[in-house]
Each structure stands twice: as C-alpha cells, then as structure tokens.
Design an enzyme around this catalytic site. Sequence first.
Site, PDB file in Angstrom:
ATOM      1  N   GLU A 186       3.798  13.403  -4.840  1.00 51.41           N
ATOM      2  CA  GLU A 186       3.161  13.306  -3.531  1.00 51.41           C
ATOM      3  C   GLU A 186       3.899  14.203  -2.532  1.00 51.41           C
ATOM      4  OE1 GLU A 186       1.286   9.780  -0.813  1.00 51.41           O
ATOM      5  OE2 GLU A 186       3.341   9.494  -1.516  1.00 51.41           O
TER       6      GLU A 186
ATOM      7  N   GLU B  94       0.885  -1.167   0.000  1.00 49.60           N
ATOM      8  CA  GLU B  94       0.000   0.000   0.000  1.00 49.60           C
ATOM      9  C   GLU B  94       0.918   1.209   0.000  1.00 49.60           C
ATOM     10  OE1 GLU B  94      -1.579   3.191   0.907  1.00 49.60           O
ATOM     11  OE2 GLU B  94      -1.948   2.387   2.913  1.00 49.60           O
TER      12      GLU B  94
END
Length: 535
Positions: free
Chosen positions: A433, A302
């Site tokens: 990000e 993840e």
Amino acid sequence: MAAPRIFSLLSASSTAASLRSFGRYSRWGRGSSRFSTAVATEEEPITPPVQIDYTQLLINGRFVDAASGKTFPTLDPRTGDVIAHVAEGEAEDINRAVSAARKAFDEGPWPKMTPYERSCILFRFADLLEKHCSEIAALESWDNGKPYEQAANVEIPMVIRVFRYYAGWADKIHGLTVPADGLHHVQTLHEPIGVAGQIIPWNFPLLLYGWKVGPALACGNTIVLKTAEQTPLSALYASKLLYEAGLPPGVLNVVSGFGPTAGAALSSHMDVDKLAFTGSTGTGKIVLGLAAKSNLKPVTLELGGKSPFIVCEDADVDKAVELSHTALFYNQGQSCCSGSRTFVHESIYDEFIEKAKARALKRVVGDPFKKGVEQGPQIDSQQFNKILGYIKSGIEAGATLEAGGEKFSSKGYYIQPTVFSNVHDNMLIAKEEIFGPVQSILKFKDLDEVIRRANATHYGLAAGIFTQNLDTANTLTRALRVGTVWINCFFVFDAAIPFGGRKMSGHGREKGIYGLSNYMQVKAVVTPLKNPAWL
C-alpha cells in the site's frame, strides 16, 4: 438533503492554464513524459479563512490541558510550518477521559434518555455542522492538505448526512420476540455496549469521526476518541458543536496524542468496553493485541488495502481512464480503498496507457485553498518520503515511468501525479500500500487470470469493475474476495452502504444498519408462562 456521492461535486477535468500557475510540464516521449519541477513557480500559501480556537483535550464536557502540560505541533502540509500547538494526551489523560465516559454511562443521563431525545440532539448537531461547514472544511484542508473544495462540497456534507442517518436510527433500535419450545416467553434486548474507545486516522479525519461517533451515540454509548496526531483540529471543533447541541458532559471525550502513548493506553484500558480503529494494518495488529491482552474487548478494524480496478476489453476507454484516475488520485492517493492496482485488458492496454498518462499530466496540483486545484500536498514528510521511496523502487524494478515521479515543489509535501506501466505482480508498487498519487497499470488476458491475480493479496477491502457486459460483472462481483465492489463507478459512499474489509483489511462493518451492531450487546430474556392462550 439528498445523500451526496463522493465524486458528484468534483470537476472531471482541468486545464493546462490552471496547472501553469503552479508549474509547467514538458513532453519528452513515451516513458519519459513527466512534470518539470525545475520551472515550477512558487507562490505564497493562501491564508485559510478560519481561526484556531480549540487545541486542548475535551474531557467531561470541558476543554482542559494535558495532565503533563505537554503540547505538540500540528503542521501545515503546504509548507511544513506549525499551524498550532495541541495538547498532548497520554495515559493519565486517557484515564481521566475513560473515567468521565464511565460515569456518564453508568450514572449519567445519556443511555437513560429516551431514544427520541438522543435523536433530537444528533439532528441538532447535524444542523450545526451544516451551519459551520466552511470553517470545518477550512480546518480539515489546512491540517490535512486536501483541497478545500473537496472538503467543503463533498466530505463535510457526507459527515452531516451520516449524523442525520444515525439520528434517524436512534429511536428504531429494538429487539425481537423469539418463539421457543415449551412454556416460555423469550425476548431479546439490544443494549448499548458501554464505553467505546475510538481511534481515527488522518486521511479523512472528520468523515471517519462521523462513521464512528454517529452509531455509537445513536445506540446510547459513551466515547473516548483519539484523533490522529497529524490532524487533531477538526474533531475538536466538531465536538464543541456536539456539546452545543445538548450532549451531556462526559458522553464524548476527545484526546489528541500519539499512538504509542495515548493510543496504546486506550487500546489496553480495562474499563473500555469496545474498540474501533481505522488505520494501517500494522498498527491494527498492535491494537488488536493490546485489546486481547487487557480485558478481551471486542474490536472492529478498518485497515489497509490494495484494491484492484479491472478494466475489461469491452470498456469505453475514455470513461475508464477518467474513473481509474479518480479511483487512484483522489485525496492525494491517501485512501485505504484506492484503486491502486489498475488491471487493463491487453487488447486496450496501449491506448489506456497513453490516455492515463495524458490525464495525469493535466491534473492540477497546488495550494488546496486555490479554486480548481485537484491535488494538494501529502500529509507530512514521513509519508512524502515513503511515497518517493516506492516510486524509486518501481523504477529500479523495471516498471516504465510514464508520468511524474518527483516532488512537485521545493516547499511542502507535494508529489507529481505518477503513472507506471509494465508493472508486474511481484513489484513492491503492485504489492504494498503506497498511500500516495502513484498509479500502477498491469496487463491481463482473461477473466480467470485477473480473478486469480486480483485475489492474490493479503488485503480485501474493495474492488472496481469497468465493463458493459452483465455476465462479466456478475462473475467478477462474486469472485473477488473484498468487502465492496463498485461496478462502473468508484468511491460511492452513502450513509446507508456498509463498508469494511476481509483478510488483512480488517473485520466488521461501518455505516448503514451494520454499523449499529458494533455498539450493541444482545441480551436474551426468558420468562416462564403459565396457562398461556397461545405459544
């Protein structure tokens, strides 16, 4: 208890009076309104209401020093001061932990217990978490910088719910009877996979602990878990409670340490049967490579995200502004699925910008142990400087700085809530990000355009849609290549809802029934039948 929604207990508004206790802001006109740190008042940090009792490694049910005797400091993000010195696990400690987990799996009682007995232990653990919620929340806030109210009222209750959810699953895992051509009885067995290696991140330390430890234990596995070096304290405390609930020795082992040493040793260990990792995409690639080069252990990942939050032309602008604000700024912006690309339809773009700026200016920043604070410090100096670097790149690329843009305090790792308008897809703040309190607001004309632009990223973790039109919602839901789509809501995390990404946001799912499949092997068993009454 009812399953908590991640934002249902958070205040939707804040007051300027609360803000002024940490600093004041001035309005200089559009494009320049931002916090003024020059007049911010400095306050002594509030003393956290918890004592640090567990700083050693947890191996074979006992707290022990690292083999090398080394320790490392875990720091208070409010000040940069040392909270405690924690045992620094390395390869030898991983070997000891894996050995204990292997013995507990091969010889110990855990996988041989009845599923109901495992269920009872997990339920008792959830009760202990609930009993000690305030202490655990204080550790989480102190080590991480997140608001104490957020940890105590939202996240720790979610951890408790996850363990109760998987405790309920423990005695309901079973295989199938499979019809086959010919005279054979065929059944499938769902067996625990063995020793699970787990590596958790620093942004939601105990919540991700629950997402990984809960299903692994429910399936009958044993675990070696590596904590993030920035936030080792809450996992050690919680794991002590798990043993208090009746977990046999060696079933869960916790090693604090650094990625290149402890993390690499765990990822490449030949006696680890499965690996689960949550963290950055770059580190995820390393973990996957080490697993492949060792014993080809299966890996669930993840990873990072750059999630679109799409505000359509029919949206209630006030509600959309508040939701997009929460979708970006929650947890200091340190969430892999933050709505970090806010796409707003051109017909409401200017109104949205003004209101988004005003909401950011009202956000309460300060000591996370102070009541009413919405935003604490970033995790550490490295993340703090990285975020400020992205803000600088946005200004240099020509985006309009509407609010924030600077550090908030002379002490600690606080950053002003920052809003950019006139952001274009090729800017770093729109592509990479940031993992911080920086909202990038982009303009779009129609659905085809926003679908193309939203999907034009290496990431695919989540997306938000804000619209009153069912057809629009259905079109976007099916077109967006992500693992989760929230419609007129965001950050709804229920224990039963699967979560995970596509593309470079990872693979595999956590939570829900899908989370169990990560920790089970399926075995087919075929037996000949002689003169059966039926097939």
